[in-house]
Each structure stands twice: as C-alpha cells, then as structure tokens.
Design a protein around this motif. Structure first.
Motif, PDB file in Angstrom:
ATOM      1  N   ASN A 436       0.861  -1.190   0.000  1.00 43.94           N
ATOM      2  CA  ASN A 436       0.000   0.000   0.000  1.00 43.94           C
ATOM      3  C   ASN A 436       0.897   1.240   0.000  1.00 43.94           C
ATOM      4  O   ASN A 436       1.311   1.720   1.053  1.00 43.94           O
ATOM      5  N   ASP A 437       1.223   1.747  -1.187  1.00 42.35           N
ATOM      6  CA  ASP A 437       2.146   2.875  -1.307  1.00 42.35           C
ATOM      7  C   ASP A 437       1.596   4.146  -0.664  1.00 42.35           C
ATOM      8  O   ASP A 437       2.343   4.948  -0.101  1.00 42.35           O
ATOM      9  N   PHE A 438       0.262   4.356  -0.771  1.00 47.15           N
ATOM     10  CA  PHE A 438      -0.320   5.581  -0.227  1.00 47.15           C
ATOM     11  C   PHE A 438      -0.194   5.617   1.293  1.00 47.15           C
ATOM     12  O   PHE A 438       0.237   6.617   1.880  1.00 47.15           O
ATOM     13  N   ALA A 439      -0.577   4.498   1.939  1.00 46.12           N
ATOM     14  CA  ALA A 439      -0.486   4.432   3.398  1.00 46.12           C
ATOM     15  C   ALA A 439       0.968   4.506   3.863  1.00 46.12           C
ATOM     16  O   ALA A 439       1.284   5.121   4.881  1.00 46.12           O
ATOM     17  N   SER A 440       1.865   3.863   3.106  1.00 47.30           N
ATOM     18  CA  SER A 440       3.288   3.909   3.452  1.00 47.30           C
ATOM     19  C   SER A 440       3.815   5.334   3.369  1.00 47.30           C
ATOM     20  O   SER A 440       4.577   5.780   4.237  1.00 47.30           O
ATOM     21  N   MET A 441       3.412   6.087   2.335  1.00 47.45           N
ATOM     22  CA  MET A 441       3.853   7.473   2.200  1.00 47.45           C
ATOM     23  C   MET A 441       3.344   8.314   3.360  1.00 47.45           C
ATOM     24  O   MET A 441       4.066   9.151   3.908  1.00 47.45           O
ATOM     25  N   HIS A 442       2.088   8.086   3.749  1.00 43.63           N
ATOM     26  CA  HIS A 442       1.517   8.818   4.890  1.00 43.63           C
ATOM     27  C   HIS A 442       2.331   8.537   6.153  1.00 43.63           C
ATOM     28  O   HIS A 442       2.645   9.463   6.930  1.00 43.63           O
ATOM     29  N   GLU A 443       2.708   7.261   6.360  1.00 47.40           N
ATOM     30  CA  GLU A 443       3.456   6.900   7.578  1.00 47.40           C
ATOM     31  C   GLU A 443       4.819   7.574   7.623  1.00 47.40           C
ATOM     32  O   GLU A 443       5.200   8.175   8.639  1.00 47.40           O
ATOM     33  N   ILE A 444       5.579   7.502   6.519  1.00 51.80           N
ATOM     34  CA  ILE A 444       6.959   8.000   6.588  1.00 51.80           C
ATOM     35  C   ILE A 444       7.013   9.529   6.659  1.00 51.80           C
ATOM     36  O   ILE A 444       7.869  10.094   7.342  1.00 51.80           O
ATOM     37  N   VAL A 445       6.078  10.198   5.985  1.00 51.97           N
ATOM     38  CA  VAL A 445       6.038  11.662   6.071  1.00 51.97           C
ATOM     39  C   VAL A 445       5.665  12.084   7.488  1.00 51.97           C
ATOM     40  O   VAL A 445       6.237  13.022   8.050  1.00 51.97           O
ATOM     41  N   THR A 446       4.708  11.367   8.074  1.00 53.13           N
ATOM     42  CA  THR A 446       4.323  11.657   9.464  1.00 53.13           C
ATOM     43  C   THR A 446       5.509  11.460  10.406  1.00 53.13           C
ATOM     44  O   THR A 446       5.798  12.323  11.256  1.00 53.13           O
TER      45      THR A 446
END
Length: 602
Positions: A436-446
């Motif tokens: 899940n690239d979208f959720a992964s991007m949300h996690e790392i930016v957070t």
C-alpha cells in the motif's frame, strides 16, 4: 476555508460592459478585470475549471466575494480597470510602472513664459510636454532651445507694473546673449511670445513654423545688409535642420499617430511606444510587463495603450501596431502591411526586439556575476514551481517493495542543489500491511516531520514526493495532521511523463524537458529511488539469510539475527570454530550449527 458559491452573484450580473473585482477571505481585492459582457466573462472562471491554467485555478480558489461596475462602452471599462489596478495593485494583476518619475518640459503660464523641466505636473501652472522616458533626449532639446532662442531663466515676476517701475536689472544672461532682457522692457512681449510659440510647435513635432520664422529673420537681416546677423540666423536655421534630419522618420503626411508594438515570451511582454507628429518622433519608451495570469498579447496591448495615452496624451488620430488589441478602443487601430506606416511599425519592432535582447543580456550578466550555477538552477526551479523563496533545502520521499515483501522507504536531502548524504534517512514500514504505497507514504512523512518538530529542526524549503496524485495526497494528509500543511511547498513527480503535480490540482504541470530545474528534480527523485532500492535489497538479503539459519533445529529467529549481526554472513559463520560460535550462542546451539554445516557440505 469554505468553498465560494458563485451562483447567487452570477444571476445578478447583467450582460453589459463593465469591470469586475474579486475579493479573498480577508476582503482584499485580488483581481480586477474588464469585460464586454460581464456575466459571460465572470461565469467563465467557474466553468470547465480543468481547462484553466494553474494560475487561474489559484485565483478562483481564493475568491470569496465578487463586485462589479457597469459602464457604457468597452473603452470606459478599460479606463476604469486601469485606474482600479493602480489604486489597489491586486496580486493577480499586472502592475504597470507609474509615470511619476518621468520628467516633463513645461511652458509656464506667466508674462514672458519660461521653459523648465519638472517631474511634478500641475496643469494650472503651465503647458506640459512629455513625459520623457529618456532624460538625455530632454536635455538635448533644452540645448537646442538655448541655441535657437533667447528665453529667460530667472523667476522674476515680470508684471507690467514691475517692469515700468524699473524694479529689475538685466543679469549676466543678457550680457552673454542668452536673454533679451524682458526684465527691463528691452524686448516686446509679442516678439518674445513669437519665439515661445516656435518652441511650442517644435515640442508638438511641427518644425515648419520655426523653419519659416528663422528663414524670414535670416532674409530680413540680409536685406538690411547686416550679414553678420544674417549669418547668426543661418547657424540657427542649420541647427534646426540638423535636428529635423535626425528626428524625421517618415513622410510628414502620415500625420499624428501613436505606434505601439509588442513581442513576448512565457514570462514577460515587451513593448515599444513611439509618439509621431508630422513625421517626427517626439516621445518614445520601451517597457517590460511581467505576466501574472497568462495574459494574451492582445489583452496586454490594450492595457499598455491606455497607460501610454494617459502619460503622453491621446491627440493622435490613429494607433499603429503589429497586433490588433483586444476590445474596442477610443482610437482606430491598424496593422499596416506596406507603405510609410509599415516602416514606422518596423522601426518600433526593431526597438522592442533590441530592448528584449538587452533585458535578457542584462539578466544573464547579473546572474553570472552574482550567482553560481547551482543558484541559477534554484532560481529557475523557484520560478517554475512558483515558490516564495529559493528551495535551498529539498527533501524527497520514495517507497520500495516487491509484492508487498520487506516494505521500506527512503528520504534523501539536497542542500544548495547538492546531495547532503548525512541527512539521508531509511524507514522500515511499521503500520502498513501489504503493498500500500499511499499508506506507506503517509506513515513516513508523518514520522519524518513529527521528529523534525519535536527536535525543533528547520523544515525544508520544498518537499518532493516520488509519485502522482495518490502519493502526493497521502503526504498532504500527513502534513495536515501535523498542522504544517501550507507552511512547506510540496509537489509530486510522476515517472511516466515526468508530470509535476501540485496539491489540490488535478491537472499536472509540464516543465520543459531541457530545463535545468526539471533535471534537478529528476536527479533528486532518482537518488531517492536508488537509496530506497539499495535498502530494500539489503533487507531482502538479510531476511533470506535469517530464514536459512532458522531451518537449523534449535535455532530461532532471534538467535539467527544475533548470529548474523555478529558474524555478518553465513559464509563467515561457517569458517569460525565451535568455540567462537559458542561464545555468542552457547555450546548446545553451536554444536547444532556445526553439525548442520557438515551435513550440508556432503
């Protein structure tokens, strides 16, 4: 911010010429426009928004209130628009330079008028000519007037009563033949005013009265056998003829016309204005207008023409140009193809092309002198992405996983357009299951900016997300949750067509493939991808090694990880003795490992 609903206002706007004004949430005017049909023009901003430019979409996004004013003609709308832009200077309108710094030549309204230069215009004190964009041209005219005529320079009040009472005495200007002594009544008012009239006609571009006047004076002196005086008048006559030869550009039958030509590029439009009277250029100015809303050349031409007429007067009976302006104007406009009028337009075009080249060379020289290559790239990137400041600190995020295994991510940092490897970061995805690239991007930016905020570290000047609208949206959601959305510019770059996406904008921007700024973005994106792939490859390798050791009876995942951390590889582990392995995991497990290695060698 609540979205603006234009329907109630649009229903009230009539199909008539006028001017409209857009206000933002702080009730500030952000744009002023004119229209032949107010309702059609204003409505066009709110329909087919996907076809608008990004600048127009930004404008519409900020609109919270609309006002409009009805006028009778398009020309009146153009005049009102020009005045409102000057008064309010809206951020989305082009701002034309004010003429208050330009000098004028004034013939004063007094007995025995003076000829003076001034930057303050008060029509009640005299007759003004100009403005003069070139101060050198104005001083050249003054030099010619001093050589041709004897006009006083003093500020004495030469009323009949004062002169008759003998209150004044002639000064040095009289004795060196620069003045005829009106302060002592040594010249009649009629003779003095005759010379002032010659100056007035020259300033209007009509040299014939001055030529006839000087020629007659020369002939009268010769008839009286006063040849020295005749020679002095001949010198003046030749001086005027020399000025005429330098200023005559075309057939005098062309009459009084204004010439305005335009050439443009993506960022600016360049104009040359010439005021021609009786075949003489009596005023000229070149100017650059920075585009704000992707204005067309025809639209800008109409706006600049209004400005030029306000500065230089609108006595001309016709306007000549290389392009028809938008809308109806107060004077006929033509684009001549042949003849003397075409020659004047070509002369103006030569000037505007030279001016554009001069501006480009000036900017290039300034850039070369004051900035390095990396700064030039950052300046270009700032312009292409419409950033408020130079993006000296850029951070870029990328995800990496293969069929959902070992999902990892990376963040690379560039400072002053160079990699800052000590600031690179790896992330192991902790909260997301599967690819899940979208959720992964949300996690790392957070995670990244939570730490930045907790440690009071500076935020970057630009965030780049490797991906299209989905990844960009996920990153924006993370920034919103942290309360820093809008404080840091963020864009996404899609790999297939190298499209640049902006938040809340479904239409991508395409930067010129040859642009240095796009090459920098690609370099940063590729570095983030390389860094993520390398980390992902290392993670898969380590995972496979741990799985191999887990196949040994009595060796679990924790023990396998401990062994690999100490011995670095299975090969190195095979080469160590039983006693060396036992120091790490004990004799029992060491014996099982050695037995396993011996069996696998058979």
């Amino acid at each position: 911010m609540d979205k603006f609903d234009p329907k109630p206002v649009l229903n009230q706007i009539p199909h008539q010429p006028g001017v409209y004004r857009y206000f933002n949430d702080r009730d500030e005017i952000i744009y002023v426009g004119k229209a032949k049909d107010l309702r059609n023009r204003v409505s066009s901003y709110f329909v087919n928004s996907n076809q608008h430019s990004r600048k127009t979409r930004q404008l519409v996004f900020q609109i919270r209130r609309i006002e409009f004013t009805i006028v009778y003609t398009e020309w009146e709308a153009l005049l009102l628009e020009n005045q409102l832009i000057k008064n309010y200077q809206p951020r989305f309108n082009i701002l034309l330079r004010d003429d208050k710094t330009y000098p004028y030549i004034c013939i004063t309204r007094e007995r025995f008028p003076r000829i003076i230069s001034t930057r303050k215009v008060d029509r009640s004190t005299g007759e003004y000519f100009g403005p003069f964009a070139s101060v050198r041209t104005m001083h050249s005219l003054f030099d010619m007037f001093r050589a041709l005529y004897n006009i006083r320079s003093c500020q004495l009040v030469l009323s009949p009563e004062n002169v008759e009472a003998g209150k004044f005495k002639v000064c040095l200007e009289y004795h060196i033949n620069n003045c005829k002594g009106p302060c002592e009544g040594l010249v009649s008012e009629a003779e003095y005013l005759a010379e002032v009239e010659q100056i007035r006609q020259i300033l209007k571009g009509n040299l014939a009265p001055a030529e006839n006047y000087l020629k007659q004076k020369m002939a009268d002196a010769a008839a009286r056998m006063e040849f020295e005086e005749a020679h002095r008048w001949k010198i003046r006559y030749d001086l005027l003829g020399d000025y005429q030869n330098k200023t005559t550009v075309t057939n005098a039958k062309i009459g009084d016309v204004d010439v305005l030509t335009v050439v443009s590029d993506e960022e600016s439009a360049y104009f040359n204005f010439m005021k021609v009277a009786n075949g003489h250029i009596i005023a000229t100015e070149a100017m650059e207008v920075r585009k704000k809303m992707d204005e067309s050349d025809a639209e800008l031409l109409a706006m600049v023409l209004v400005e030029m007429q306000q500065r230089y007067g609108d006595e001309a009976r016709e306007v000549l140009s290389n392009l028809m302006p938008e809308g109806e104007l107060n004077k006929p406009v033509s684009v001549p193809k042949i003849g003397d009028k075409r020659k004047v337009v070509e002369l103006s075009l030569k000037n505007v092309l030279f001016y554009r080249r001069e501006k480009a060379e000036q900017r290039a020289a300034e850039t070369t002198a004051t900035t390095s290559r990396k700064d030039r790239v950052l300046i270009k990137l700032k312009a292409d992405l419409q950033l408020k400041s130079l993006p000296r600190h850029i951070e870029c995020f990328d995800n990496s996983n293969i069929q959902g295994t070992n999902p990892v991510a990376s963040m690379v940092c560039f400072k002053n357009a160079r990699p800052s490897k000590k600031d690179y970061r790896h992330f192991m995805i902790k909260t997301v299951e599967g690819p899940n690239d979208f959720a992964s991007m949300h996690e790392i930016v957070t995670r990244r900016y939570t730490r930045i905020l907790n440690e009071n570290e500076p935020l970057p000047d630009l965030i780049i997300v490797d991906g299209g609208k989905g990844q960009l949206s996920a990153a924006c959601d993370a920034l919103k949750a942290l309360g820093i959305y809008g404080k840091v510019p963020i864009v996404g770059i899609a790999k297939r067509l190298e499209e640049i996406y902006f938040p809340e904008d479904s239409v991508p921007v395409y930067i010129d493939k040859r642009s240095e700024s796009l090459k920098l973005i690609q370099q940063i994106r590729d570095e983030a991808h390389r860094f993520a792939i390398t980390f992902h490859r290392d993670r898969r390798s380590k995972t496979s090694l741990v799985s191999e050791l887990e196949g040994v009876e009595g060796i679990g995942k924790l023990t396998a990880t401990k062994l690999l951390k100490h011995f670095k590889s299975v090969k190195a582990l095979r080469e160590h003795s039983l006693e060396e392995i036992a120091e790490v995991v004990g004799k029992d497990k060491a014996g099982k490992l050695k037995a396993h290695f011996e069996r696998t060698l058979l």
